[in-house]
Scaffold this motif. Sequence first.
Motif, short mmCIF file in Angstrom:
data_model
loop_
_atom_site.label_atom_id
_atom_site.label_comp_id
_atom_site.label_asym_id
_atom_site.label_seq_id
_atom_site.Cartn_x
_atom_site.Cartn_y
_atom_site.Cartn_z
N ASP A 1 0.82 -1.21 0.00
CA ASP A 1 0.00 0.00 0.00
C ASP A 1 0.85 1.26 0.00
O ASP A 1 0.37 2.33 -0.38
CB ASP A 1 -0.95 0.01 1.19
N ALA A 2 2.11 1.16 0.44
CA ALA A 2 3.00 2.32 0.47
C ALA A 2 3.88 2.41 -0.78
O ALA A 2 4.75 3.28 -0.86
CB ALA A 2 3.88 2.26 1.72
N TYR A 3 3.67 1.53 -1.75
CA TYR A 3 4.48 1.57 -2.97
C TYR A 3 4.31 2.95 -3.61
O TYR A 3 3.17 3.39 -3.86
CB TYR A 3 4.04 0.46 -3.93
N PRO A 4 5.40 3.67 -3.86
CA PRO A 4 5.32 5.09 -4.24
C PRO A 4 5.06 5.37 -5.73
O PRO A 4 5.92 5.88 -6.45
CB PRO A 4 6.69 5.62 -3.80
N TRP A 5 3.86 5.04 -6.18
CA TRP A 5 3.51 5.31 -7.58
C TRP A 5 3.75 6.78 -7.93
O TRP A 5 4.20 7.10 -9.03
CB TRP A 5 2.04 4.95 -7.84
N ASP A 6 3.43 7.67 -7.00
CA ASP A 6 3.57 9.10 -7.25
C ASP A 6 5.02 9.48 -7.52
O ASP A 6 5.31 10.36 -8.34
CB ASP A 6 2.99 9.93 -6.11
N LEU A 7 5.96 8.83 -6.87
CA LEU A 7 7.38 9.06 -7.09
C LEU A 7 7.75 8.78 -8.54
O LEU A 7 8.44 9.56 -9.20
CB LEU A 7 8.22 8.19 -6.14
N ALA A 8 7.26 7.66 -9.06
CA ALA A 8 7.55 7.29 -10.45
C ALA A 8 6.89 8.28 -11.42
O ALA A 8 7.53 8.70 -12.39
CB ALA A 8 7.06 5.88 -10.73
N LEU A 9 5.65 8.63 -11.17
CA LEU A 9 4.95 9.54 -12.07
C LEU A 9 5.58 10.94 -12.04
O LEU A 9 5.65 11.60 -13.07
CB LEU A 9 3.47 9.59 -11.72
N ASP A 10 6.08 11.35 -10.88
CA ASP A 10 6.74 12.65 -10.79
C ASP A 10 8.06 12.66 -11.56
O ASP A 10 8.53 13.73 -11.97
CB ASP A 10 7.00 13.02 -9.33
N ALA A 11 8.67 11.49 -11.75
CA ALA A 11 9.93 11.41 -12.49
C ALA A 11 9.74 11.45 -14.00
O ALA A 11 10.71 11.63 -14.74
CB ALA A 11 10.68 10.13 -12.09
N LEU A 12 8.49 11.28 -14.43
CA LEU A 12 8.19 11.35 -15.87
C LEU A 12 7.93 12.80 -16.27
O LEU A 12 7.55 13.62 -15.43
CB LEU A 12 6.94 10.51 -16.19
N PRO A 13 8.10 13.11 -17.56
CA PRO A 13 7.71 14.45 -18.01
C PRO A 13 6.20 14.59 -17.93
O PRO A 13 5.49 13.59 -17.86
CB PRO A 13 8.20 14.49 -19.45
N PRO A 14 5.69 15.81 -17.94
CA PRO A 14 4.24 15.99 -17.91
C PRO A 14 3.57 15.28 -19.11
O PRO A 14 4.15 15.21 -20.20
CB PRO A 14 4.04 17.50 -18.01
#
Length: 188
Positions: free
Chosen positions: A173-186
């Motif tokens: 549940d704490a897997y940081p999907w947001d971290l990966a998405l923030d590393a992508l370009p918009p």
Amino acid sequence: MTRTLYLISCAAPPARHIATGIRAAQAAGWDVCLVLTPSAYRWAEEEGGEGELEELRKLTGHPVRYTYKLPSQSDVLPDPDALLVAPATLNTLTKWADGHADTLALGLVTEGLGLPLPIVALPYLNNAQAQHPALPRAVSTLRAAGVSVLLDDGTPEGRGGFRPHRPKHGDVDAYPWDLALDALPPAS
């Protein structure tokens, strides 16, 4: 115009909750195409049944791919604008760094290194796996090739990335999907 993200998911516990990552990417504006490793596909097929795969197809609006197509067959997915490998396993990271392409997932990411695509890898490892001597070499090779490997491995590039957990103590549940998405370009 919506940009296309290939979410390439390996057989690690967050793959059982891949809809979370898909929805997060869609909320960030991406058209998501899901590609599973054969083992991750088997998990979805055997544990969730065909209903789970159908739900993932409906969620993305695209077929869920896991095997190579025949040369005579048309592509069923649009071309990617970015690749996200999440969760990335030790197996995938080391094979990818060595140039293996024996699965569709590996074929896409090995080819991706030669394309002008942003590529992010968000591992899911326990700290015993993280001690394997092949991992630092693989991470270094992939980073040198331009992949954002989000692994807290003690290097400046890894600071703030996924931190390996004790075996059998991962928090899916704490897997940081947001971290990966923030590393992508918009997405747009």
